[in-house]
Design an enzyme around this catalytic site. Structure first.
Site, PDB file in Angstrom:
ATOM      1  N   GLU A 154       0.847  -1.192   0.000  1.00 31.79           N
ATOM      2  CA  GLU A 154       0.000   0.000   0.000  1.00 31.79           C
ATOM      3  C   GLU A 154       0.884   1.243   0.000  1.00 31.79           C
ATOM      4  OE1 GLU A 154      -3.753  -1.758   2.562  1.00 31.79           O
ATOM      5  OE2 GLU A 154      -2.011  -0.986   3.621  1.00 31.79           O
ATOM      6  N   ASP A 170      -4.277  -8.339   5.798  1.00 34.29           N
ATOM      7  CA  ASP A 170      -5.258  -9.277   5.257  1.00 34.29           C
ATOM      8  C   ASP A 170      -4.716 -10.691   5.149  1.00 34.29           C
ATOM      9  OD1 ASP A 170      -7.067  -7.261   5.032  1.00 34.29           O
ATOM     10  OD2 ASP A 170      -6.931  -7.047   2.869  1.00 34.29           O
TER      11      ASP A 170
END
Length: 401
Positions: A154, A170
């Site tokens: 990210e 995740d």
């Protein structure tokens, strides 16, 4: 429906949280930073994986200047997504052919809040719903990306600089590290596993009793693909829903007769909140004694996701307290230290009931840093590089050994 979006906190939220909770984010003066950060910067992707399969890269996110969602090509040119459908329709092919094993490729990344995906062997299947992009969600066995080995980083690039992370919020999957070259020529990196860290992580998780081995996903040929986060483990039934109950109950019992002191702002040590359990709920008061927020006893879903009963709005009271509680529950420091956050890594994950996934992730990182749960940046434990005037970004695909 086979396509569902993942709720990972966007990079912009990571930036905001780290700044709030004492992360090492330095915001330069806006006029100087804006001049120092061009519209795109170079990202060099190096394939040290040792794998023979082709690699595909994707730069997906929100264009900060317009608020539009879309993708960037290898030159950093933005392309808005077309309209989606119901059911979701295939997205345009945004894949960039990545470097072969032992090679590097440099692309340009624009001012986005988004993700750099990479996959081995096959392109990822992205779809567009009426609300926008539907990203892979491999906790769903019907997701078309379930059997693809992939991962993502990210990032946020804006006028104040670059924030680029290695994330396991995740899942723990294909390993990689990230870096940034600063204006003085120095390079900061994070996210690299120890030697043997890949197999060490999975060995630790499989050896952990209580259902933690159920997080591991393999392909039909036996290839290990990933371990789901415990949040998804609870949501899918792979991990027992009561896995954190004993610890949560002990915390609630302790603070029925003693006080939990939360000092959420590293730069405001005088600003404290005081938690006591009464009537089954934990009430927090400020220095005047006024109740400022209240928490119901959280379940494992709330703890691992840092949401629901531990919701963290972007405010100056409940959000900061909730983030601190979330970190304390995941790291199991709330019983051993009544003053939170506890920022000493040696204190983390010492209770028999803890986030064993996060413990295993951090234990295999060369620098000990990781984003193993949503607010792992509390106390500067996150795997994040940041610079106000980035000269170059790096993403290195590491071996699965």
């Amino acid at each position: 429906m086979p396509y569902i979006s993942t709720p990972t906190r966007p990079a912009a939220a990571l930036v905001a949280t780290a700044a709030l909770l004492g992360g090492a984010l330095a915001f330069g003066a806006p006029d100087r930073a804006a001049a120092a950060v061009p519209d795109t910067i170079a990202l060099t992707v190096t394939n040290n994986s040792g794998r023979a399969e082709p690699v595909y890269l994707y730069d997906l996110g929100t264009q900060l200047s317009s608020g539009q969602q879309g993708w960037a090509d290898a030159s950093g040119t933005f392309h808005a997504w077309p309209a989606g459908g119901n059911p979701p329709v295939p997205a345009p092919d945004a894949a960039i052919t990545g470097p072969a094993a032992g090679q590097s490729l440099t692309i340009r990344i624009p001012k986005f809040s988004g993700r750099i995906y990479f996959s081995y062997g096959r392109k990822l299947d992205f779809r567009l719903a009426t609300g926008g992009l539907v990203q892979p969600a491999v906790q769903n066995p019907s997701d078309p990306n379930r059997d693809i080995l992939f991962n993502w980083s990210e990032y946020t690039l804006n006028d104040s600089g670059l924030w680029l992370n290695s994330t396991q919020v995740d899942m723990f999957s294909a390993p990689y590290s990230v870096g940034v070259r600063r204006s003085d020529g120095t390079v900061s990196t994070t996210g690299r596993l120890k030697s043997g860290g890949w197999s060490g992580f999975f060995s630790a998780l499989r050896a952990q009793s209580g259902g933690w081995s159920g997080l591991v996903q393999t392909r039909s040929d036996g290839t290990v693909l990933r371990a789901l986060s415990p949040l998804y483990g609870v949501e899918t039934g792979a991990l027992p829903a009561n896995v954190m109950d004993d610890y949560v109950n002990r915390v609630w019992q302790k603070y029925t007769t003693s006080t939990l002191t939360v000092t959420p702002f590293a730069d405001q040590p005088a600003k404290k909140f005081y938690g006591r359990v009464s009537g089954g709920v934990m009430n927090f008061t400020d220095s005047s004694g006024a109740v400022v927020t209240t928490f119901q006893k959280p379940d494992a879903d709330s703890v691992f996701g840092c949401h629901k009963l531990l919701d963290a709005p972007n405010d100056d009271v409940r959000g900061p307290i909730s983030r601190t509680l979330c970190a304390g529950f995941n790291r199991s420091t709330l019983l051993t230290d009544p003053n939170q956050p506890d920022t000493t890594p040696g204190d983390f994950y010492q209770d028999a009931v803890t986030n064993q996934y996060a413990r295993a992730v951090h234990g295999q990182m060369a620098d000990g840093k990781a984003y193993a749960f949503a607010f792992d940046d509390v106390g500067n434990q996150e795997s994040l590089v940041n610079d106000g005037a980035p000269q170059q970004a790096y993403l290195t695909l590491d071996p699965m050994s």
